[in-house]
Design a protein around this motif. Sequence first.
Motif, PDB file in Angstrom:
ATOM      1  N   GLU A   1       0.788  -1.229   0.000  1.00  6.82           N
ATOM      2  CA  GLU A   1       0.000   0.000   0.000  1.00  6.82           C
ATOM      3  C   GLU A   1       0.823   1.283   0.000  1.00  6.82           C
ATOM      4  N   ARG A   2       2.115   1.150  -0.074  1.00  3.17           N
ATOM      5  CA  ARG A   2       2.967   2.333  -0.211  1.00  3.17           C
ATOM      6  C   ARG A   2       3.231   2.546  -1.697  1.00  3.17           C
ATOM      7  N   PRO A   3       3.023   3.766  -2.192  1.00  2.00           N
ATOM      8  CA  PRO A   3       3.150   4.008  -3.643  1.00  2.00           C
ATOM      9  C   PRO A   3       4.495   3.598  -4.233  1.00  2.00           C
ATOM     10  N   THR A   4       5.543   3.621  -3.450  1.00  2.00           N
ATOM     11  CA  THR A   4       6.872   3.306  -3.985  1.00  2.00           C
ATOM     12  C   THR A   4       7.249   1.840  -3.818  1.00  2.00           C
ATOM     13  N   SER A   5       6.326   1.027  -3.306  1.00  2.00           N
ATOM     14  CA  SER A   5       6.662  -0.377  -3.078  1.00  2.00           C
ATOM     15  C   SER A   5       6.731  -1.143  -4.398  1.00  2.00           C
ATOM     16  N   ASN A   6       7.404  -2.267  -4.356  1.00  2.00           N
ATOM     17  CA  ASN A   6       7.547  -3.137  -5.518  1.00  2.00           C
ATOM     18  C   ASN A   6       7.353  -4.574  -5.041  1.00  2.00           C
ATOM     19  N   PRO A   7       6.089  -4.955  -4.758  1.00  2.00           N
ATOM     20  CA  PRO A   7       5.844  -6.273  -4.173  1.00  2.00           C
ATOM     21  C   PRO A   7       6.125  -7.410  -5.150  1.00  2.00           C
ATOM     22  N   THR A   8       6.427  -8.568  -4.570  1.00  2.00           N
ATOM     23  CA  THR A   8       6.601  -9.757  -5.403  1.00  2.00           C
ATOM     24  C   THR A   8       5.227 -10.221  -5.883  1.00  2.00           C
ATOM     25  N   LEU A   9       5.234 -11.055  -6.901  1.00  2.00           N
ATOM     26  CA  LEU A   9       3.985 -11.601  -7.415  1.00  2.00           C
ATOM     27  C   LEU A   9       3.273 -12.415  -6.337  1.00  2.00           C
ATOM     28  N   GLY A  10       4.034 -13.137  -5.529  1.00  2.00           N
ATOM     29  CA  GLY A  10       3.454 -13.916  -4.441  1.00  2.00           C
ATOM     30  C   GLY A  10       2.749 -13.032  -3.421  1.00  2.00           C
ATOM     31  N   THR A  11       3.343 -11.891  -3.103  1.00  3.40           N
ATOM     32  CA  THR A  11       2.724 -10.955  -2.163  1.00  3.40           C
ATOM     33  C   THR A  11       1.433 -10.399  -2.732  1.00  3.40           C
ATOM     34  N   VAL A  12       1.442 -10.037  -4.006  1.00  5.55           N
ATOM     35  CA  VAL A  12       0.233  -9.512  -4.647  1.00  5.55           C
ATOM     36  C   VAL A  12      -0.856 -10.578  -4.637  1.00  5.55           C
ATOM     37  N   ARG A  13      -0.500 -11.816  -4.938  1.00  8.33           N
ATOM     38  CA  ARG A  13      -1.464 -12.915  -4.949  1.00  8.33           C
ATOM     39  C   ARG A  13      -2.060 -13.133  -3.557  1.00  8.33           C
ATOM     40  N   ARG A  14      -1.216 -13.148  -2.517  1.00 11.54           N
ATOM     41  CA  ARG A  14      -1.707 -13.340  -1.146  1.00 11.54           C
ATOM     42  C   ARG A  14      -2.594 -12.174  -0.717  1.00 11.54           C
ATOM     43  N   TYR A  15      -2.249 -10.952  -1.102  1.00  9.60           N
ATOM     44  CA  TYR A  15      -3.062  -9.777  -0.777  1.00  9.60           C
ATOM     45  C   TYR A  15      -4.424  -9.893  -1.464  1.00  9.60           C
ATOM     46  N   ALA A  16      -4.419 -10.280  -2.739  1.00 11.81           N
ATOM     47  CA  ALA A  16      -5.672 -10.427  -3.480  1.00 11.81           C
ATOM     48  C   ALA A  16      -6.583 -11.442  -2.791  1.00 11.81           C
ATOM     49  N   LEU A  17      -6.039 -12.587  -2.411  1.00  8.14           N
ATOM     50  CA  LEU A  17      -6.839 -13.591  -1.713  1.00  8.14           C
ATOM     51  C   LEU A  17      -7.361 -13.054  -0.382  1.00  8.14           C
ATOM     52  N   ALA A  18      -6.541 -12.274   0.317  1.00  6.52           N
ATOM     53  CA  ALA A  18      -6.926 -11.734   1.622  1.00  6.52           C
ATOM     54  C   ALA A  18      -8.080 -10.742   1.530  1.00  6.52           C
ATOM     55  N   VAL A  19      -8.204 -10.060   0.395  1.00  9.07           N
ATOM     56  CA  VAL A  19      -9.301  -9.084   0.238  1.00  9.07           C
ATOM     57  C   VAL A  19     -10.460  -9.658  -0.570  1.00  9.07           C
ATOM     58  N   GLY A  20     -10.357 -10.937  -0.947  1.00  6.07           N
ATOM     59  CA  GLY A  20     -11.441 -11.582  -1.667  1.00  6.07           C
ATOM     60  C   GLY A  20     -11.459 -11.296  -3.154  1.00  6.07           C
TER      61      GLY A  20
END
Length: 92
Positions: free
Chosen positions: A54-73
């Motif tokens: 959620e920080r504009p300058t972050s560069n998350p891994t694909l795994g992090t994005v996938r886990r976040y997506a699952l966490a928010v439904g």
Amino acid sequence: MADHLTDMARVAGEAADIMMRWQLIRVRLHHGITIETVAERMGCPPQDVIQDMERPTSNPTLGTVRRYALAVGALLSREIVPEIIAEPEDGS
């Protein structure tokens, strides 16, 4: 010309990454899910959610994005699109 197209493709990719993260944050907000709940579902401290996603300058891994997506439904859809720019030189 190929360098210019490569730069444009890189910038377009970065913009698409930012938009994807923003869409996931909008899903979280729409469902009234707190960062603490997302962190609990992802199995990490809330600070990591902010730092990684959620920080504009972050560069998350694909795994992090996938886990976040699952966490928010949300469902993360991935698509591979062949680039239309010149092939990189192999140095030969």
